[in-house]
Design a protein around this motif. Structure first.
Motif, PDB file in Angstrom:
ATOM      1  N   THR A  21       0.857  -1.179   0.000  1.00  0.00           N
ATOM      2  CA  THR A  21       0.000   0.000   0.000  1.00  0.00           C
ATOM      3  C   THR A  21       0.893   1.230   0.000  1.00  0.00           C
ATOM      4  O   THR A  21       1.765   1.369   0.861  1.00  0.00           O
ATOM      5  CB  THR A  21      -0.919   0.021   1.236  1.00  0.00           C
ATOM      6  OG1 THR A  21      -1.683  -1.187   1.256  1.00  0.00           O
ATOM      7  CG2 THR A  21      -1.850   1.223   1.215  1.00  0.00           C
ATOM      8  N   GLU A  40      -1.003   8.723  -3.439  1.00  0.00           N
ATOM      9  CA  GLU A  40      -1.631   8.161  -4.634  1.00  0.00           C
ATOM     10  C   GLU A  40      -1.345   8.967  -5.896  1.00  0.00           C
ATOM     11  O   GLU A  40      -2.127   8.949  -6.827  1.00  0.00           O
ATOM     12  CB  GLU A  40      -3.149   8.068  -4.425  1.00  0.00           C
ATOM     13  CG  GLU A  40      -3.550   6.970  -3.476  1.00  0.00           C
ATOM     14  CD  GLU A  40      -3.268   5.585  -4.023  1.00  0.00           C
ATOM     15  OE1 GLU A  40      -3.449   5.342  -5.226  1.00  0.00           O
ATOM     16  OE2 GLU A  40      -2.856   4.728  -3.236  1.00  0.00           O
ATOM     17  N   HIS A  98       3.394   6.325  -8.024  1.00  0.00           N
ATOM     18  CA  HIS A  98       3.234   5.024  -8.678  1.00  0.00           C
ATOM     19  C   HIS A  98       4.383   4.761  -9.642  1.00  0.00           C
ATOM     20  O   HIS A  98       4.916   3.644  -9.698  1.00  0.00           O
ATOM     21  CB  HIS A  98       1.881   4.956  -9.407  1.00  0.00           C
ATOM     22  CG  HIS A  98       0.742   4.698  -8.483  1.00  0.00           C
ATOM     23  ND1 HIS A  98       0.306   3.430  -8.181  1.00  0.00           N
ATOM     24  CD2 HIS A  98      -0.051   5.548  -7.781  1.00  0.00           C
ATOM     25  CE1 HIS A  98      -0.719   3.493  -7.341  1.00  0.00           C
ATOM     26  NE2 HIS A  98      -0.955   4.775  -7.083  1.00  0.00           N
ATOM     27  N   ASN A 117      -0.773  -4.009 -10.345  1.00  0.00           N
ATOM     28  CA  ASN A 117      -1.492  -2.878  -9.756  1.00  0.00           C
ATOM     29  C   ASN A 117      -2.924  -3.371  -9.601  1.00  0.00           C
ATOM     30  O   ASN A 117      -3.546  -3.786 -10.584  1.00  0.00           O
ATOM     31  CB  ASN A 117      -1.390  -1.674 -10.680  1.00  0.00           C
ATOM     32  CG  ASN A 117      -2.086  -0.445 -10.155  1.00  0.00           C
ATOM     33  OD1 ASN A 117      -2.628   0.318 -10.932  1.00  0.00           O
ATOM     34  ND2 ASN A 117      -2.086  -0.214  -8.860  1.00  0.00           N
ATOM     35  N   SER A 125      -6.963  -3.461  -7.442  1.00  0.00           N
ATOM     36  CA  SER A 125      -7.990  -2.721  -6.703  1.00  0.00           C
ATOM     37  C   SER A 125      -8.159  -3.387  -5.343  1.00  0.00           C
ATOM     38  O   SER A 125      -7.714  -4.515  -5.134  1.00  0.00           O
ATOM     39  CB  SER A 125      -9.311  -2.748  -7.473  1.00  0.00           C
ATOM     40  OG  SER A 125      -9.769  -4.082  -7.603  1.00  0.00           O
ATOM     41  N   CYS A 164      -5.130  -2.928  -1.051  1.00  0.00           N
ATOM     42  CA  CYS A 164      -3.734  -2.568  -1.302  1.00  0.00           C
ATOM     43  C   CYS A 164      -3.619  -2.029  -2.726  1.00  0.00           C
ATOM     44  O   CYS A 164      -4.563  -2.103  -3.505  1.00  0.00           O
ATOM     45  CB  CYS A 164      -2.807  -3.765  -1.086  1.00  0.00           C
ATOM     46  SG  CYS A 164      -3.103  -5.126  -2.215  1.00  0.00           S
ATOM     47  N   ASP A 165      -2.453  -1.484  -3.031  1.00  0.00           N
ATOM     48  CA  ASP A 165      -2.229  -0.913  -4.364  1.00  0.00           C
ATOM     49  C   ASP A 165      -1.552  -1.887  -5.324  1.00  0.00           C
ATOM     50  O   ASP A 165      -1.808  -1.864  -6.524  1.00  0.00           O
ATOM     51  CB  ASP A 165      -1.373   0.353  -4.254  1.00  0.00           C
ATOM     52  CG  ASP A 165      -2.074   1.448  -3.479  1.00  0.00           C
ATOM     53  OD1 ASP A 165      -3.223   1.769  -3.823  1.00  0.00           O
ATOM     54  OD2 ASP A 165      -1.473   1.973  -2.522  1.00  0.00           O
ATOM     55  N   TYR A 166      -0.655  -2.728  -4.779  1.00  0.00           N
ATOM     56  CA  TYR A 166       0.120  -3.640  -5.624  1.00  0.00           C
ATOM     57  C   TYR A 166       0.239  -5.005  -4.974  1.00  0.00           C
ATOM     58  O   TYR A 166       0.252  -5.124  -3.746  1.00  0.00           O
ATOM     59  CB  TYR A 166       1.542  -3.104  -5.853  1.00  0.00           C
ATOM     60  CG  TYR A 166       1.578  -1.909  -6.765  1.00  0.00           C
ATOM     61  CD1 TYR A 166       1.692  -2.061  -8.147  1.00  0.00           C
ATOM     62  CD2 TYR A 166       1.492  -0.619  -6.251  1.00  0.00           C
ATOM     63  CE1 TYR A 166       1.703  -0.962  -8.980  1.00  0.00           C
ATOM     64  CE2 TYR A 166       1.501   0.485  -7.084  1.00  0.00           C
ATOM     65  CZ  TYR A 166       1.604   0.309  -8.446  1.00  0.00           C
ATOM     66  OH  TYR A 166       1.611   1.396  -9.274  1.00  0.00           O
TER      67      TYR A 166
END
Length: 159
Positions: A75, A79, A84, A102, A104, A107-109
């Motif tokens: 995370t 943003e 990123h 990446n 949804s 977490c982000d990744y």
């Protein structure tokens, strides 16, 4: 780059190549209903269009010595597009990062690390994740048994 149009034979040939790209042109042609030269032309078209990115040997992680696979969720703190891009550049620069998604959700990744044992994992995780700026948190799940690993992608939508 525009997508290339694929017919039923293309889909069959791509499925065969994903199963075993070491087959001869003659063997592929026999299975796909093409001459070896037609198979070669189609494969050249896939490469020219970027559909085939590269040809590699896929090792079985259950048989590779001392391989430790880890699934890490990451995370980011900020943003922004720059945050990123910075994170992506960092993970792409490390050869032990096997996959990066990446995603949804919470977490982000999702990052898959492939290392040779716990000490090596700690070293790579520290370099790639722990010391990285802009990471709010990351969690690690170690793969106990790689039940199924595949790189095969569908080439046609189900009907």
């Amino acid at each position: 780059m525009p997508r290339i149009a694929l017919d039923d034979i293309d889909h069959a040939l791509l499925a065969l190549l994903q199963q075993d790209s070491a087959r001869t042109l003659a063997a592929l042609g026999e299975l796909a209903g093409l001459s070896p030269s037609a198979v070669q032309r189609r494969i050249g078209r896939y490469r020219d269009a970027g559909l085939i990115d590269r040809t590699v040997a896929v090792l079985d992680p259950r048989k590779a010595v001392d391989v430790l696979l880890a699934v890490c969720t990451v995370t980011l703190d900020r943003e922004s597009v720059e945050a990123h891009e910075e994170f992506r550049a960092r993970v792409l620069a490390n050869p032990h990062v096997q996959q990066v998604y990446n995603v949804s959700g919470d977490c982000d990744y999702v990052v898959i690390l492939a290392t040779t044992g716990m000490a090596h994992h700690r070293e790579v995780a520290d370099e790639v994740l722990k010391s990285a700026p802009n990471i709010r948190r990351y969690t690690t799940m170690f793969v106990l048994d790689p039940v199924r690993t595949t790189l095969t992608l569908p080439t046609v939508e189900p009907r």
